[in-house]
Design an enzyme around this catalytic site. Structure first.
Site, short mmCIF file in Angstrom:
data_model
loop_
_atom_site.label_atom_id
_atom_site.label_comp_id
_atom_site.label_asym_id
_atom_site.label_seq_id
_atom_site.Cartn_x
_atom_site.Cartn_y
_atom_site.Cartn_z
N HIS A 32 8.41 4.87 3.78
CA HIS A 32 9.37 5.09 2.51
C HIS A 32 8.49 4.95 1.30
O HIS A 32 8.01 4.38 1.25
CB HIS A 32 10.29 3.78 2.80
CG HIS A 32 11.16 3.49 2.06
ND1 HIS A 32 12.35 4.44 1.82
CD2 HIS A 32 11.47 3.38 0.73
CE1 HIS A 32 13.65 4.67 1.20
NE2 HIS A 32 12.73 3.68 0.27
N ASP A 34 9.17 6.00 -2.54
CA ASP A 34 10.39 6.60 -3.54
C ASP A 34 9.79 7.64 -5.06
O ASP A 34 8.84 7.37 -4.47
CB ASP A 34 10.44 4.86 -3.92
CG ASP A 34 11.77 4.20 -3.53
OD1 ASP A 34 12.34 4.58 -2.84
OD2 ASP A 34 11.11 2.91 -2.95
N HIS A 65 12.37 8.83 -0.36
CA HIS A 65 13.98 8.62 -0.60
C HIS A 65 13.62 9.31 -2.69
O HIS A 65 13.56 8.42 -3.60
CB HIS A 65 13.91 7.24 -0.97
CG HIS A 65 15.17 6.55 -1.51
ND1 HIS A 65 15.01 5.29 -1.58
CD2 HIS A 65 16.31 6.90 -1.52
CE1 HIS A 65 16.78 4.98 -2.34
NE2 HIS A 65 17.03 5.92 -1.93
N GLY A 141 15.44 1.83 -8.45
CA GLY A 141 14.56 1.57 -9.57
C GLY A 141 13.17 0.52 -9.66
O GLY A 141 11.72 1.45 -9.68
N GLY A 143 11.05 -2.09 -7.21
CA GLY A 143 10.97 -3.18 -5.55
C GLY A 143 10.86 -4.40 -6.30
O GLY A 143 11.39 -4.50 -7.55
N GLY A 144 11.12 -5.68 -5.61
CA GLY A 144 11.38 -7.44 -5.76
C GLY A 144 12.20 -7.32 -6.36
O GLY A 144 12.87 -8.43 -7.30
N ASP A 174 18.29 -1.00 2.06
CA ASP A 174 17.15 -0.45 1.40
C ASP A 174 16.82 -2.07 0.07
O ASP A 174 18.10 -1.48 -0.81
CB ASP A 174 16.39 0.56 0.53
CG ASP A 174 15.65 0.92 0.22
OD1 ASP A 174 14.75 0.08 0.37
OD2 ASP A 174 15.65 1.77 -0.65
#
Ligand code: DX5
Ligand code: ZN
Length: 249
Positions: A32, A34, A65, A141, A143-144, A174
């Site tokens: 994936h 982004d 994505h 926008g 991760g985490g 996601d």
């Protein structure tokens, strides 16, 4: 077994190649990627060169994505780079059905992304045109981020719309996915778990991928309908489109 898509946004960027290779060897199903434009989201991430280079070292499908406005502007460069699957955010595109069909006509799989604050109801009208759905459990926008619990109910609603229309496409989740949430998501009807920091931030990437892959749907009968559209790219189909060739433009 759940399908696992690993989000490279969670990688140590100095080690993306080796971390992706470890995830592939551990049984990940999809990569994936982004793509952010600094407009739809404030962050910036990867460009087409990342897709092109990862394809040299990894045989898994590349799922791009788009977290950007005007996906039509960026489509061709990712098509040329070898993306297999392109998903864009529905609220970032003025004419989503048109965009979906541009992607499909080029021989790629087309996905629609729905943000955590948006309803899944429009899915009813988009289903005939899509190959996959990404329900986001964080705002696009970064991760985490903190996981939005409302996504469990959205998975069930999306599944219900698919039952009503008779079109079952893979549902991906996601954002903030880990083993515990993954178990609940799979039981609610999710087909693909997309995970960044849980996998690439783990002590063992292999262990994290295998933990997600091992998740099974709880035997509660929520989901038993076979998919009418495959999770994966059929490479035999990729060379064909209405015009008989693979070129879009
Ligand atoms: C968010 C991205 C996600 C993100 C997931 O903008 O679309 O794919 O990488 O990362 P985690 O799993 O860390 O929430
Ligand atoms: Zn993503």
């Amino acid at each position: 077994m759940a399908n696992v898509s690993v989000s490279i946004l969670g990688c140590d960027f100095t080690k993306i190649g080796e971390q992706v290779s470890e995830a592939e060897a551990a049984g990940a199903d999809i990569i994936h990627i982004d793509v952010m434009d600094g407009v739809y989201v404030e962050n910036l991430s990867f460009g087409p060169q990342m897709v092109r280079d990862l394809k040299k070292i990894c045989r898994l499908p590349m799922s791009v994505h788009f977290e950007l406005v005007r996906p039509e502007t960026y489509f061709k460069m990712f098509y040329d780079a070898g993306a297999d699957y392109i998903t864009f955010q529905m609220d970032a595109c003025w004419n989503p059905l048109h965009m979906l069909n541009v992607i499909k006509k080029a021989g790629l799989k087309a996905g629609l992304g729905i943000g955590p604050a948006y309803s899944v109801e429009p899915l009813r009208y988009a289903l005939p045109h899509i190959d996959g759905l990404i329900l986001m459990s964080v705002e696009p926008g970064y991760g985490g981020q903190a996981f939005e619990d409302t996504v469990y109910d959205k998975v069930r609603r999306a599944r219900k719309i698919m039952d009503e229309t008779g079109i079952h496409v893979p549902i991906s989740i996601d954002g903030g996915v880990n083993e515990e949430r993954g178990r609940r998501l799979v039981s609610a009807g999710a087909d693909i778990l997309i995970a960044g920091s849980y996998v690439f931030g783990a002590d063992s990437i292999t262990g994290a991928v295998q933990a997600l892959k091992g998740l099974k749907r709880a035997p509660d009968g929520i989901w038993e309908k076979p998919l009418t559209k495959s999770v994966f790219v059929d490479y035999n189909d990729m060379v064909k489109n209405d015009d008989g060739d693979s070129k879009m433009f």
